[in-house]
Design an enzyme around this catalytic site. Structure first.
Site, PDB file in Angstrom:
ATOM      1  N   TYR A   1      -1.128   0.523  10.204  1.00  0.00           N
ATOM      2  CA  TYR A   1      -1.471  -0.125   8.862  1.00  0.00           C
ATOM      3  C   TYR A   1      -0.374   0.039   7.898  1.00  0.00           C
ATOM      4  O   TYR A   1       0.218  -0.837   7.276  1.00  0.00           O
ATOM      5  CB  TYR A   1      -2.742   0.540   8.120  1.00  0.00           C
ATOM      6  CG  TYR A   1      -3.044   0.255   7.227  1.00  0.00           C
ATOM      7  CD1 TYR A   1      -3.625  -1.387   6.949  1.00  0.00           C
ATOM      8  CD2 TYR A   1      -2.917   0.843   5.726  1.00  0.00           C
ATOM      9  CE1 TYR A   1      -4.045  -1.794   5.679  1.00  0.00           C
ATOM     10  CE2 TYR A   1      -3.168   0.108   4.676  1.00  0.00           C
ATOM     11  CZ  TYR A   1      -3.950  -1.137   4.279  1.00  0.00           C
ATOM     12  OH  TYR A   1      -3.942  -1.601   3.499  1.00  0.00           O
TER      13      TYR A   1
ATOM     14  N   SER B   1       1.038  -1.321   0.058  1.00  0.00           N
ATOM     15  CA  SER B   1      -0.186   0.011  -0.118  1.00  0.00           C
ATOM     16  C   SER B   1       0.667   1.318   0.084  1.00  0.00           C
ATOM     17  O   SER B   1       2.085   1.181   0.430  1.00  0.00           O
ATOM     18  CB  SER B   1      -0.702   0.087   1.224  1.00  0.00           C
ATOM     19  OG  SER B   1      -1.604   1.455   1.322  1.00  0.00           O
TER      20      SER B   1
END
EC number: 1.-.-.-
Length: 248
Positions: free
Chosen positions: A153, A143
């Site tokens: 994250y 990501s």
């Protein structure tokens, strides 16, 4: 493109993983639709078959070695071997995630066991079967959060990038390639559910192409990296993000 090939896609019950699984099936691969959501995986596999493709569904917890091994055993039993793995399974918390200093450690450990460790667990479960077939290819889901966000994250995706590079060194001698796709903001049900609309609006304003991506925007890169057209590419992280990250 992938006739007579076998692909496992984790996290394939919806969203990006579903798009990957359906695209691989359209290109001729036999697809293992794997997800902790067994009913969702079954629905995707059923739709692939209805559309003329070949697929089975397998429940899997990618953080658990025994579960990953059972997934691989089912794939080999059904199709005779494995050529491709797409490590897409993830817990997604959007931009509401706590910082490292405040996240409950139990949740942090669970989160990392899926989003980071699951990549290694599934790769370890599958690589010997790929080697038996003379090689293979793996795509990991990273990501742009690896470069942008300070919560865990992003940290998990930094780890995925590192795993991709190290595993490329370890797997290359077996003719197994491994790369990662780093999407920018993607319009999925998970994103809409957990990310505040105002944050989505702000993110879109930072993207030169002025929109969120869709799962289908990622499919071409995934298919390319798995294909023989990428036969001399390994250990790389590819941003597919509308220009969100532009680096020299």
């Amino acid at each position: 493109m992938f006739d007579s090939k076998v692909a496992i896609v984790t996290g394939a019950a919806q969203g990006i993983g579903q798009a990957y699984a359906q695209a691989l099936a359209r290109e001729g691969a036999s697809v293992v639709v794997a997800d902790i959501n067994a009913d969702g995986a079954a629905a995707v596999a059923k739709q692939i078959v209805a559309d003329g493709g070949t697929a089975i569904h397998v429940p899997v917890d990618v953080s658990d070695e025994d579960s990953a091994k059972a997934m691989v055993d089912r794939a080999v039993g059904a199709f005779g071997g494995i050529d491709y793995l797409v490590n897409n399974a993830a817990i997604y918390g959007g931009m509401k995630l706590d910082l490292l200093l405040t996240v409950p450690l139990d949740y942090y450990k669970k989160f990392m066991s899926v989003n980071h460790d699951g990549v290694l667990v599934c790769t370890r479960a599958v690589y010997k079967h790929m080697a038996k077939r003379g090689g293979g290819a793996i795509v990991n889901q990273s990501s742009t959060a690896a470069w942008l966000y300070s919560n865990f994250y992003g940290l998990a995706k930094v780890g995925v990038n590192g795993l991709t590079q190290q595993l490329a060194r370890e797997l290359g001698g077996m003719k197994i390639r491994i790369n990662a796709i780093a999407p920018g903001p993607i319009d999925t049900e998970a994103t809409r559910t957990v990310t505040p609309a105002e944050l989505v609006k702000n993110m879109v304003q930072t993207i030169p192409l002025s929109r969120m991506g869709t799962p289908e925007d990622l499919v071409g890169m995934c298919l390319f990296l798995l294909s023989d057209s990428a036969s001399w590419i390994t250990g790389q992280i590819f941003n597919v993000d509308g220009g969100q990250i532009i680096r020299s």
